[in-house]
Scaffold this active site. Structure first.
Site, short mmCIF file in Angstrom:
data_model
loop_
_atom_site.label_atom_id
_atom_site.label_comp_id
_atom_site.label_asym_id
_atom_site.label_seq_id
_atom_site.Cartn_x
_atom_site.Cartn_y
_atom_site.Cartn_z
N LEU A 149 18.49 16.94 -22.94
CA LEU A 149 17.79 17.55 -21.46
C LEU A 149 17.26 16.19 -20.91
N LYS A 150 17.59 16.35 -19.42
CA LYS A 150 17.47 15.07 -18.78
C LYS A 150 16.56 15.18 -17.53
N SER A 198 17.62 4.90 -21.49
CA SER A 198 17.69 5.00 -20.13
C SER A 198 16.75 3.63 -19.77
N TYR A 244 10.18 13.26 -20.80
CA TYR A 244 11.86 13.03 -20.85
C TYR A 244 11.94 11.41 -21.33
N LYS A 260 13.23 9.35 -24.87
CA LYS A 260 14.31 8.03 -24.91
C LYS A 260 13.63 6.99 -25.96
N PHE A 281 21.12 2.37 -15.94
CA PHE A 281 20.32 2.24 -14.89
C PHE A 281 20.70 3.62 -14.06
N ASN A 282 21.31 3.63 -13.19
CA ASN A 282 21.48 4.90 -12.26
C ASN A 282 22.97 5.11 -11.93
N PHE A 299 11.77 9.50 -0.37
CA PHE A 299 10.51 9.37 -0.83
C PHE A 299 9.71 8.22 -0.61
N ARG A 347 17.10 0.67 -6.60
CA ARG A 347 17.72 0.93 -8.03
C ARG A 347 19.05 0.54 -8.06
N ARG A 357 7.31 9.91 -4.31
CA ARG A 357 7.27 10.79 -5.30
C ARG A 357 6.73 10.58 -6.31
N ASP A 415 7.40 7.30 -9.45
CA ASP A 415 8.53 6.61 -9.08
C ASP A 415 8.05 5.13 -9.08
P1 NAD Z 1 24.34 16.05 -18.65
O1 NAD Z 1 23.06 17.13 -18.45
O2 NAD Z 1 25.02 16.38 -17.74
O3 NAD Z 1 24.86 16.11 -20.02
C1 NAD Z 1 24.08 16.27 -21.09
C2 NAD Z 1 25.07 17.20 -22.07
O4 NAD Z 1 23.96 17.71 -22.96
C3 NAD Z 1 25.34 18.60 -21.27
O5 NAD Z 1 26.31 18.88 -21.27
C4 NAD Z 1 24.53 19.64 -22.07
O6 NAD Z 1 24.63 20.90 -22.12
C5 NAD Z 1 24.50 19.03 -23.48
N1 NAD Z 1 23.19 19.37 -24.46
C6 NAD Z 1 21.71 19.27 -24.26
N2 NAD Z 1 21.28 19.63 -25.11
C7 NAD Z 1 22.22 20.05 -26.13
C8 NAD Z 1 21.82 20.26 -27.48
N3 NAD Z 1 20.72 20.44 -28.11
N4 NAD Z 1 23.28 20.42 -28.09
C9 NAD Z 1 24.42 20.39 -27.56
N5 NAD Z 1 24.51 19.92 -26.34
C10 NAD Z 1 23.52 19.72 -25.52
O7 NAD Z 1 23.51 14.46 -18.24
P2 NAD Z 1 24.10 13.51 -18.17
O8 NAD Z 1 23.74 12.74 -16.71
O9 NAD Z 1 25.56 13.24 -18.61
O10 NAD Z 1 23.22 12.43 -19.19
C11 NAD Z 1 24.03 12.36 -20.52
C12 NAD Z 1 22.88 11.46 -21.50
O11 NAD Z 1 22.59 10.26 -20.82
C13 NAD Z 1 21.65 12.34 -21.45
O12 NAD Z 1 21.08 12.09 -22.80
C14 NAD Z 1 20.65 11.48 -20.37
O13 NAD Z 1 19.32 11.67 -20.87
C15 NAD Z 1 21.05 10.13 -20.48
N6 NAD Z 1 21.03 9.56 -19.25
C16 NAD Z 1 21.26 9.92 -18.00
C17 NAD Z 1 20.81 9.33 -16.92
C18 NAD Z 1 21.33 10.00 -15.20
O14 NAD Z 1 20.78 9.66 -14.48
N7 NAD Z 1 22.41 10.59 -15.32
C19 NAD Z 1 20.24 8.23 -16.94
C20 NAD Z 1 19.81 7.45 -18.09
C21 NAD Z 1 19.99 8.13 -19.28
N1 UFG Z 2 15.18 9.46 -3.94
C1 UFG Z 2 14.96 9.74 -2.56
N2 UFG Z 2 15.11 11.12 -2.23
C2 UFG Z 2 15.51 12.01 -3.38
C3 UFG Z 2 15.73 11.69 -4.38
C4 UFG Z 2 15.36 10.24 -4.88
O1 UFG Z 2 14.10 9.11 -1.83
O2 UFG Z 2 15.76 13.31 -2.98
C5 UFG Z 2 14.71 7.99 -4.30
C6 UFG Z 2 13.63 7.82 -5.40
O3 UFG Z 2 12.48 7.68 -4.85
C7 UFG Z 2 14.22 6.54 -6.11
C8 UFG Z 2 15.83 6.42 -5.58
O4 UFG Z 2 16.01 7.53 -4.61
O5 UFG Z 2 13.81 5.50 -5.20
C9 UFG Z 2 16.63 6.85 -7.02
O6 UFG Z 2 15.97 8.34 -7.44
P1 UFG Z 2 16.85 9.16 -8.49
O7 UFG Z 2 15.87 10.33 -8.77
O8 UFG Z 2 18.11 9.38 -8.33
O9 UFG Z 2 16.71 8.09 -9.75
P2 UFG Z 2 15.44 7.72 -10.56
O10 UFG Z 2 15.50 6.09 -10.36
O11 UFG Z 2 14.21 8.19 -10.29
O12 UFG Z 2 15.73 8.22 -12.07
C10 UFG Z 2 17.02 8.10 -12.80
C11 UFG Z 2 17.34 9.01 -13.76
C12 UFG Z 2 16.41 9.13 -14.81
C13 UFG Z 2 16.34 7.86 -15.59
C14 UFG Z 2 16.06 6.89 -14.49
C15 UFG Z 2 16.28 5.46 -15.11
O13 UFG Z 2 17.21 10.39 -13.04
O14 UFG Z 2 16.67 10.24 -15.73
O15 UFG Z 2 17.03 6.84 -13.35
O16 UFG Z 2 17.51 5.23 -15.88
F1 UFG Z 2 15.40 7.83 -16.24
#
Ligand code: NAD
Ligand code: UFG
Length: 333
Positions: free
Chosen positions: A83-84, A124, A149, A153, A178-179, A218, A231, A292, A295
Site C-alpha cells: 500500500l502506498k 522509495s 508508509y 519502506k 524517486f517520483n 502546495f 522533485r 502540505r 513535504d
Molecule cells: P500500485 O498501488 O499501483 O501497485 C501496487 C500493487 O500491489 C497493486 O496492484 C495492489 O493491488 C498490490 N498489492 C498491495 N498489497 C498487496 C498484497 N498484500 N498482496 C498482493 N498484492 C498487493 O503502486 P505503484 O505506484 O505501482 O507502486 C509499486 C511499489 O513501488 C509499491 O511498493 C510502492 O510503495 C513503491 N513506490 C511507489 C512510488 C510511487 O510514487 N508510485 C514511489 C516509491 C515507491
Molecule cells: N504537489 C502539489 N499539488 C498537488 C500534489 C503535489 O503542489 O496536488 C507538489 C508537492 O508539494 C511536491 C510535488 O508536487 O512538491 C510532488 O508531490 P507528489 O505527491 O506527487 O510526490 P511526493 O514527492 O510527495 O511523494 C512521492 C510518492 C511517495 C514517495 C515519494 C518519494 O507519493 O510515495 O515520492 O519517492 F515516498
C-alpha cells in the site's frame, strides 16, 4: 529468467512486466487487486503478445502464496506489492504495517523454504527523510521518515539486510524510486487512482481532462528558485527498464545492495506545470496554496551508481512523460 512479480498489475509493476516480457523473461504475477484491475493482464498481452500467468493472491496469505511457489520454480522475485498512500498511512498505520510488513515477511519465508534466492524490492526516496543535501546518494543517512508508509519502506530495507545476512547465498536489492510519472506510450497502461489523486501528475492530468478545476500548488515559499517543491520525476518506462538492468546485481558479490532510480535532475512544481502545458498544448489553471504537511523542499537523486554498475540511463524526458500521462488520461472514462 523465471520471475515472480508481486503487485504486477499495479502502476510500476505492469510497466515493468512489459519490459521483462519484451526482454524474454517469463513472468508470473501475484496481486490481490486491492489497487489495480485484472484487465491489466490483457493489456500487457496486447502490448507484448504474451499473457503472463496471473494469481489473485494476497502476498501476506501464506497458503495462497505457497501454492504459487509450489507450482513454479522461480529464479528471482520482484516485490512491488504494497500500500502506498501517504495520507491513508497516517490515518491507518496498522493497516500499512500489517500489509507491507506481513506480505514481505511471508514472501521471504517462502523464498527461503523454496530456495528462491534473489529479491528486488520497491523502496522509495522517502527513506532519506529530510535530505541534508541533494543530490541524494545511496550512502546518505536514512531514517526520519514522516509517515507510516515511509517507515514501512525503511523497516523492509532493514528486514532484507538482516535476512540476507542470516541466509548465505540469498541476495536482496532495494531500488529507491524517486517520483515515477507518465504512462506506456501505447496508452494502454498508466496511473489512474480511483479517488482524487494525491500525487501531482495524475492530478494535473485530471485538470487537463476537465475532471478537476485546477491544481492546488502546495506552497511557493520553499527555498527553491521559484519557491515551489523540487522533485526528480522519472518516466515509468525508464523505471521499468531499471528493474531489468537491476537483475544484473544478483551476479555481484554483495548480499545486499541499494540503487537510486531517478533521472538526477530536479523539476519544480511550476516547471512541471509549464512542461505539461507545452507538451500537450493546453493550459493548467493553478492556485497557490499552503504547504502540505510532511513535504520537503527538494529531493533529487544522484544516479551515478545505477549508471556505472547497471548501465541505467533514462531515455525519456519529463515532457515525454507529461505527453504520455495526458494521452493515457484522455482514454479513461
Ligand atoms: P500500485 O498501488 O499501483 O501497485 C501496487 C500493487 O500491489 C497493486 O496492484 C495492489 O493491488 C498490490 N498489492 C498491495 N498489497 C498487496 C498484497 N498484500 N498482496 C498482493 N498484492 C498487493 O503502486 P505503484 O505506484 O505501482 O507502486 C509499486 C511499489 O513501488 C509499491 O511498493 C510502492 O510503495 C513503491 N513506490 C511507489 C512510488 C510511487 O510514487 N508510485 C514511489 C516509491 C515507491
Ligand atoms: N504537489 C502539489 N499539488 C498537488 C500534489 C503535489 O503542489 O496536488 C507538489 C508537492 O508539494 C511536491 C510535488 O508536487 O512538491 C510532488 O508531490 P507528489 O505527491 O506527487 O510526490 P511526493 O514527492 O510527495 O511523494 C512521492 C510518492 C511517495 C514517495 C515519494 C518519494 O507519493 O510515495 O515520492 O519517492 F515516498
Amino acid at each position: 529468467m523465471k520471475l515472480l512479480v508481486t503487485g504486477g498489475t499495479g502502476f510500476i509493476g505492469s510497466h515493468t512486466v512489459v519490459a521483462l516480457i519484451e526482454a524474454g523473461h517469463e513472468v508470473v504475477i501475484v496481486d490481490n487487486l486491492v489497487n489495480s484491475q485484472r484487465n491489466v493482464v490483457t493489456k500487457i498481452k496486447r502490448i507484448t503478445g504474451v499473457k503472463p500467468l496471473f494469481y489473485k493472491v494476497d502476498v501476506a496469505h501464506e497458503k495462497g502464496l505457497r501454492k504459487v511457489f509450489s507450482e513454479h520454480k522461480f529464479d528471482a522475485v520482484i516485490h512491488f506489492a504494497g500500500l502506498k498512500a501517504v495520507d491513508e498511512s497516517v490515518e491507518k498505520p496498522l493497516m500499512y504495517y500489517r500489509n507491507n510488513l506481513d506480505s514481505t515477511i511471508t514472501l521471504l519465508e517462502l523464498m527461503r523454504e523454496f530456495g528462491v534466492k534473489n529479491i528486488l524490492f520497491s523502496s522509495s526516496a522517502t527513506v532519506y527523510g529530510t535530505p541534508k543535501r541533494v543530490p541524494l546518494k545511496e550512502e546518505d543517512p536514512i531514517g526520519g521518515t514522516t509517515n507510516p508508509y515511509g517507515t514501512t519502506k525503511l523497516f523492509i530495507e532493514q528486514i532484507l539486510m538482516d535476512f540476507v545476512a542470516a541466509n548465505p547465498g540469498f541476495k536482496a536489492v532495494s531500488l529507491r524510486y524517486f517520483n515515477p510519472i507518465g504512462a506506456h506510450p501505447s496508452k494502454l497502461l498508466g496511473e489512474s487512482p480511483s479517488d482524487i489523486p494525491n500525487n501531482i501528475m495524475p492530478y494535473i492530468s485530471r485538470v487537463a481532462n476537465g475532471k478537476l478545476s485546477h491544481l492546488n500548488v502546495f506552497g511557493d515559499d520553499y527555498e527553491t528558485p521559484d519557491g515551489t517543491g523540487i522533485r526528480d520525476y522519472v518516466h515509468v518506462m525508464d523505471l521499468a527498464y531499471g528493474h531489468l538492468l537491476a537483475l544484473k546485481a544478483f551476479e555481484f558479490d554483495h548480499a545486499y545492495n541499494v540503487y537510486n532510480l531517478g533521472t538526477g535532475k530536479g523539476t519544480s512544481v511550476l516547471e512541471l506545470v509549464h512542461l505539461y502545458e507545452k507538451a500537450n498544448r493546453l493550459k493548467i489553471p493553478y492556485v497557490i496554496g499552503p504547504r502540505r504537511s510532511g513535504d520537503i523542499a527538494e529531493s533529487f537523486a544522484d544516479i551515478s551508481k545505477a549508471k556505472t554498475e547497471l548501465g541505467f540511463v533514462p531515455q525519456y524526458t519529463v515532457k515525454d512523460a507529461c505527453r504520455h500521462a495526458y494521452l493515457f488520461e484522455k482514454k479513461q472514462k
